[in-house]
Design a protein around this motif. Structure first.
Motif, PDB file in Angstrom:
ATOM      1  N   GLU A  77       5.910  10.319   1.970  1.00  0.00           N
ATOM      2  CA  GLU A  77       5.300   9.178   1.284  1.00  0.00           C
ATOM      3  C   GLU A  77       6.082   7.913   1.591  1.00  0.00           C
TER       4      GLU A  77
ATOM      5  N   SER B 266      -4.015   3.831  -5.772  1.00  0.00           N
ATOM      6  CA  SER B 266      -3.038   3.677  -6.846  1.00  0.00           C
ATOM      7  C   SER B 266      -3.355   2.456  -7.692  1.00  0.00           C
TER       8      SER B 266
ATOM      9  N   ASP C 110       5.826   3.325   0.929  1.00  0.00           N
ATOM     10  CA  ASP C 110       5.166   2.083   0.517  1.00  0.00           C
ATOM     11  C   ASP C 110       5.283   1.094   1.665  1.00  0.00           C
TER      12      ASP C 110
ATOM     13  N   TYR D 263       0.838  -1.191   0.000  1.00  0.00           N
ATOM     14  CA  TYR D 263       0.000   0.000   0.000  1.00  0.00           C
ATOM     15  C   TYR D 263       0.878   1.247   0.000  1.00  0.00           C
ATOM     16  N   GLU D 264       0.417   2.275  -0.693  1.00  0.00           N
ATOM     17  CA  GLU D 264       1.106   3.552  -0.700  1.00  0.00           C
ATOM     18  C   GLU D 264       0.415   4.474   0.299  1.00  0.00           C
TER      19      GLU D 264
ATOM     20  N   LYS E  92      -3.044   6.025  -0.208  1.00  0.00           N
ATOM     21  CA  LYS E  92      -3.288   6.603  -1.525  1.00  0.00           C
ATOM     22  C   LYS E  92      -4.009   5.561  -2.381  1.00  0.00           C
TER      23      LYS E  92
END
Length: 88
Positions: free
Chosen positions: A14, A42, A16, A4-5, A40
């Motif tokens: 930010e 994505s 991951d 997941y971001e 986010k």
């Protein structure tokens, strides 16, 4: 496990993160420690392209059912395209 971001709405950090589906989403930012860390939306990390990727990659012989082909014409269509390209 999916990746997941995350992005912090406060500082813009930010990251991951590898998490299982049953884990709760992260909320605290590792950078500024504020509760503004959000997932986010994505795209997936891979893309399946082409007609019949599974059928052409994992089946052999007459078991192939290519998209758009009908029955035994797949073997004759493949051989005719090869012979016409070699004649050029």
């Amino acid at each position: 496990m999916p990746i997941y971001e995350y992005v912090c709405k406060s500082c813009g950090y930010e990251k991951d993160v590898l998490q299982s589906l049953s884990e709760a989403p992260l909320t605290d930012c590792p950078s500024c420690e504020k509760p503004e860390f959000k997932k986010k939306i994505s795209a997936a990390g891979f893309r399946l392209k082409g007609g019949g990727w599974y059928e052409t990659d994992f089946k052999t012989g007459k078991k192939k059912n290519l998209a758009g082909d009908s029955g035994s014409s797949s073997s004759s269509a493949g051989s005719s395209s090869k012979s016409s390209s070699s004649a050029d």
